[in-house]
Design a protein around this motif. Structure first.
Motif, PDB file in Angstrom:
ATOM      1  N   LEU A  82      41.588  37.199  47.633  1.00  0.00           N
ATOM      2  CA  LEU A  82      41.592  38.609  47.226  1.00  0.00           C
ATOM      3  C   LEU A  82      40.174  39.127  46.999  1.00  0.00           C
ATOM      4  CD1 LEU A  82      44.682  38.779  44.846  1.00  0.00           C
ATOM      5  CD2 LEU A  82      44.441  39.807  47.113  1.00  0.00           C
ATOM      6  N   ALA A  83      39.301  38.266  46.478  1.00  0.00           N
ATOM      7  CA  ALA A  83      37.908  38.676  46.274  1.00  0.00           C
ATOM      8  C   ALA A  83      37.218  38.959  47.603  1.00  0.00           C
ATOM      9  CB  ALA A  83      37.160  37.597  45.507  1.00  0.00           C
ATOM     10  N   LEU A  84      37.584  38.203  48.642  1.00  0.00           N
ATOM     11  CA  LEU A  84      36.955  38.384  49.958  1.00  0.00           C
ATOM     12  C   LEU A  84      37.564  39.537  50.740  1.00  0.00           C
ATOM     13  CD1 LEU A  84      36.624  34.653  51.094  1.00  0.00           C
ATOM     14  CD2 LEU A  84      34.798  36.166  50.291  1.00  0.00           C
ATOM     15  N   LEU A  85      38.860  39.799  50.554  1.00  0.00           N
ATOM     16  CA  LEU A  85      39.556  40.752  51.418  1.00  0.00           C
ATOM     17  C   LEU A  85      39.704  42.152  50.830  1.00  0.00           C
ATOM     18  CD1 LEU A  85      42.379  38.413  52.774  1.00  0.00           C
ATOM     19  CD2 LEU A  85      40.256  39.075  53.907  1.00  0.00           C
ATOM     20  N   THR A  86      39.518  42.288  49.526  1.00  0.00           N
ATOM     21  CA  THR A  86      39.688  43.611  48.910  1.00  0.00           C
ATOM     22  C   THR A  86      38.406  44.424  49.050  1.00  0.00           C
ATOM     23  OG1 THR A  86      41.210  42.644  47.303  1.00  0.00           O
ATOM     24  CG2 THR A  86      40.329  44.822  46.797  1.00  0.00           C
ATOM     25  N   PRO A  87      38.457  45.573  49.749  1.00  0.00           N
ATOM     26  CA  PRO A  87      37.221  46.327  50.019  1.00  0.00           C
ATOM     27  C   PRO A  87      36.770  47.235  48.876  1.00  0.00           C
ATOM     28  CG  PRO A  87      39.079  47.364  51.120  1.00  0.00           C
ATOM     29  CD  PRO A  87      39.617  46.122  50.455  1.00  0.00           C
ATOM     30  N   TRP A  88      37.657  47.537  47.913  1.00  0.00           N
ATOM     31  CA  TRP A  88      37.301  48.490  46.862  1.00  0.00           C
ATOM     32  C   TRP A  88      36.775  47.742  45.640  1.00  0.00           C
ATOM     33  CZ3 TRP A  88      42.309  48.300  49.004  1.00  0.00           C
ATOM     34  CH2 TRP A  88      42.510  49.191  50.056  1.00  0.00           C
ATOM     35  N   PRO A  89      35.542  48.016  45.228  1.00  0.00           N
ATOM     36  CA  PRO A  89      34.922  47.258  44.131  1.00  0.00           C
ATOM     37  C   PRO A  89      35.710  47.278  42.821  1.00  0.00           C
ATOM     38  CG  PRO A  89      33.279  48.566  45.274  1.00  0.00           C
ATOM     39  CD  PRO A  89      34.601  48.973  45.824  1.00  0.00           C
ATOM     40  N   VAL A 104      38.979  47.848  42.327  1.00  0.00           N
ATOM     41  CA  VAL A 104      40.220  47.083  42.506  1.00  0.00           C
ATOM     42  C   VAL A 104      39.896  45.595  42.554  1.00  0.00           C
ATOM     43  CG1 VAL A 104      42.168  46.633  44.047  1.00  0.00           C
ATOM     44  CG2 VAL A 104      41.377  48.982  43.682  1.00  0.00           C
ATOM     45  N   ARG A 105      38.823  45.243  43.261  1.00  0.00           N
ATOM     46  CA  ARG A 105      38.419  43.839  43.346  1.00  0.00           C
ATOM     47  C   ARG A 105      38.116  43.269  41.970  1.00  0.00           C
ATOM     48  NH1 ARG A 105      33.480  43.927  45.969  1.00  0.00           N
ATOM     49  NH2 ARG A 105      34.569  44.421  47.900  1.00  0.00           N
ATOM     50  N   ALA A 106      37.418  44.040  41.134  1.00  0.00           N
ATOM     51  CA  ALA A 106      37.069  43.584  39.785  1.00  0.00           C
ATOM     52  C   ALA A 106      38.323  43.373  38.938  1.00  0.00           C
ATOM     53  CB  ALA A 106      36.131  44.576  39.115  1.00  0.00           C
ATOM     54  N   ILE A 107      39.264  44.326  39.032  1.00  0.00           N
ATOM     55  CA  ILE A 107      40.505  44.198  38.262  1.00  0.00           C
ATOM     56  C   ILE A 107      41.291  42.975  38.712  1.00  0.00           C
ATOM     57  CG2 ILE A 107      42.754  45.273  37.812  1.00  0.00           C
ATOM     58  CD1 ILE A 107      41.287  47.999  37.985  1.00  0.00           C
ATOM     59  N   LEU A 108      41.431  42.809  40.017  1.00  0.00           N
ATOM     60  CA  LEU A 108      42.166  41.656  40.543  1.00  0.00           C
ATOM     61  C   LEU A 108      41.487  40.344  40.174  1.00  0.00           C
ATOM     62  CD1 LEU A 108      43.204  42.947  44.088  1.00  0.00           C
ATOM     63  CD2 LEU A 108      44.665  42.632  42.076  1.00  0.00           C
ATOM     64  N   LEU A 109      40.155  40.351  40.176  1.00  0.00           N
ATOM     65  CA  LEU A 109      39.424  39.143  39.821  1.00  0.00           C
ATOM     66  C   LEU A 109      39.696  38.745  38.373  1.00  0.00           C
ATOM     67  CD1 LEU A 109      37.390  36.961  40.629  1.00  0.00           C
ATOM     68  CD2 LEU A 109      35.557  38.508  39.883  1.00  0.00           C
ATOM     69  N   VAL A 110      39.674  39.737  37.473  1.00  0.00           N
ATOM     70  CA  VAL A 110      39.964  39.450  36.059  1.00  0.00           C
ATOM     71  C   VAL A 110      41.374  38.901  35.902  1.00  0.00           C
ATOM     72  CG1 VAL A 110      40.332  40.504  33.800  1.00  0.00           C
ATOM     73  CG2 VAL A 110      38.306  41.104  35.144  1.00  0.00           C
ATOM     74  N   LEU A 111      42.355  39.533  36.563  1.00  0.00           N
ATOM     75  CA  LEU A 111      43.744  39.083  36.467  1.00  0.00           C
ATOM     76  C   LEU A 111      43.922  37.691  37.050  1.00  0.00           C
ATOM     77  CD1 LEU A 111      45.643  42.382  37.399  1.00  0.00           C
ATOM     78  CD2 LEU A 111      45.417  41.332  35.138  1.00  0.00           C
ATOM     79  N   ASP A 112      43.277  37.429  38.185  1.00  0.00           N
ATOM     80  CA  ASP A 112      43.431  36.124  38.827  1.00  0.00           C
ATOM     81  C   ASP A 112      42.743  35.020  38.032  1.00  0.00           C
ATOM     82  OD1 ASP A 112      45.031  36.970  40.889  1.00  0.00           O
ATOM     83  OD2 ASP A 112      43.374  37.331  42.274  1.00  0.00           O
ATOM     84  N   VAL A 113      41.581  35.308  37.484  1.00  0.00           N
ATOM     85  CA  VAL A 113      40.905  34.304  36.653  1.00  0.00           C
ATOM     86  C   VAL A 113      41.743  34.008  35.417  1.00  0.00           C
ATOM     87  CG1 VAL A 113      38.893  33.890  35.176  1.00  0.00           C
ATOM     88  CG2 VAL A 113      38.590  34.782  37.493  1.00  0.00           C
ATOM     89  N   TYR A 114      42.329  35.058  34.836  1.00  0.00           N
ATOM     90  CA  TYR A 114      43.227  34.827  33.697  1.00  0.00           C
ATOM     91  C   TYR A 114      44.412  33.955  34.114  1.00  0.00           C
ATOM     92  CZ  TYR A 114      46.815  35.513  30.209  1.00  0.00           C
ATOM     93  OH  TYR A 114      47.788  35.293  29.287  1.00  0.00           O
TER      94      TYR A 114
END
Length: 199
Positions: A61-68, A70-80
Motif C-alpha cells: 500500500l505504501a508503494l501503490l498509493t499515489p496520494w500522500p 491517504v498513504r500516511a493514513i494507511l501507513l499508520v493503520l497498517d503499522v498499528y
C-alpha cells in the motif's frame, strides 16, 4: 459502552506491555517455584502468517498509493495492525497459565482473560483432547468453561465448587469445570494431581 471501551483499552495496554516483556525475554507473574504452562503452540504458525500478510500489505500500500495523505493514513493503520498482531502473540507467550507452588491454578489467554483458581479447589485433572467448534472462550449452561486455542483444548479440570470468571468485555459467569489447552498437558496434570493428593 464507556466501560467496554475502558476494558478494551486496558487489554491493549497490557498487550503492549507484554510486547516489551517479550523483547526482554521475560514473563508476567510467574513466581519462583511455579510451573509456567505454555499454550501458544496451535496458534503460532497462524499468528506469524498473519504478521507476514500484514507486513506485505503495509509495504504494497505504501508503494501503490499515489496520494500522500491517504498513504500516511494507511501507513499508520497498517503499522498499528502489525503491532497489534505482534502484541497479541506476545501477550500469549509472556502470560502463560501457571500452576503455583501451593497448587493454585491461574488460567490466562493473553491480555484478555485471567482466571485464578485457589489452591485446593481442583478435585480432578486429566488429559482430554477436544476440538470444539467454539471461539476462544465459551461457557455452557452446565458450567463448563472452554478456553480454546487453535481450535482445541487438551486438559480438563474439575472443581470443588463454582469459580467466578470475567469475560473480556466484563460479563461475569461461573464455572464448575474448565477445559483449556496446554502445550504440555501431561506436566500440568501431573502438577495438579500431585497437589490434589497432598491436600
Amino acid at each position: 459502552m464507556r466501560g467496554r471501551l475502558r476494558l478494551l483499552a486496558g487489554h491493549e495496554m497490557r498487550a503492549l506491555h507484554s510486547l516489551w516483556l517479550w523483547v526482554r525475554g521475560r514473563r508476567h507473574a510467574v513466581p519462583d517455584g511455579a510451573l509456567a504452562v505454555a499454550y501458544t503452540g496451535p496458534q503460532t504458525a497462524m499468528m506469524y502468517g498473519l504478521l507476514f500478510v500484514s507486513v506485505v500489505e503495509t509495504v504494497m500500500l505504501a508503494l501503490l498509493t499515489p496520494w500522500p495523505v491517504v498513504r500516511a493514513i494507511l501507513l499508520v493503520l497498517d503499522v498499528y495492525g502489525v503491532v497489534f498482531v505482534l502484541s497479541t502473540h506476545a501477550a500469549c507467550v509472556t502470560r502463560p497459565h501457571v500452576v503455583g507452588a501451593d497448587g493454585a491454578l491461574r488460567l490466562r489467554y493473553g491480555a484478555r482473560f485471567d482466571l485464578r483458581i485457589p489452591a485446593g479447589a481442583v478435585t480432578g485433572a486429566r488429559i482430554e483432547r477436544r476440538f470444539p467448534d467454539l471461539g476462544p472462550m465459551a461457557a455452557d449452561a452446565d458450567g463448563v468453561l472452554d478456553l480454546v486455542v487453535g481450535g482445541q483444548t487438551s486438559v480438563t479440570v474439575e472443581l470443588a465448587g463454582p469459580v467466578e470468571f470475567v469475560r473480556p468485555l466484563g460479563k461475569r459467569g461461573q464455572a464448575h469445570s474448565v477445559r483449556f489447552h496446554a502445550d504440555d498437558p501431561a506436566a500440568v496434570v501431573a502438577a495438579l494431581t500431585r497437589w490434589e493428593r497432598s491436600a
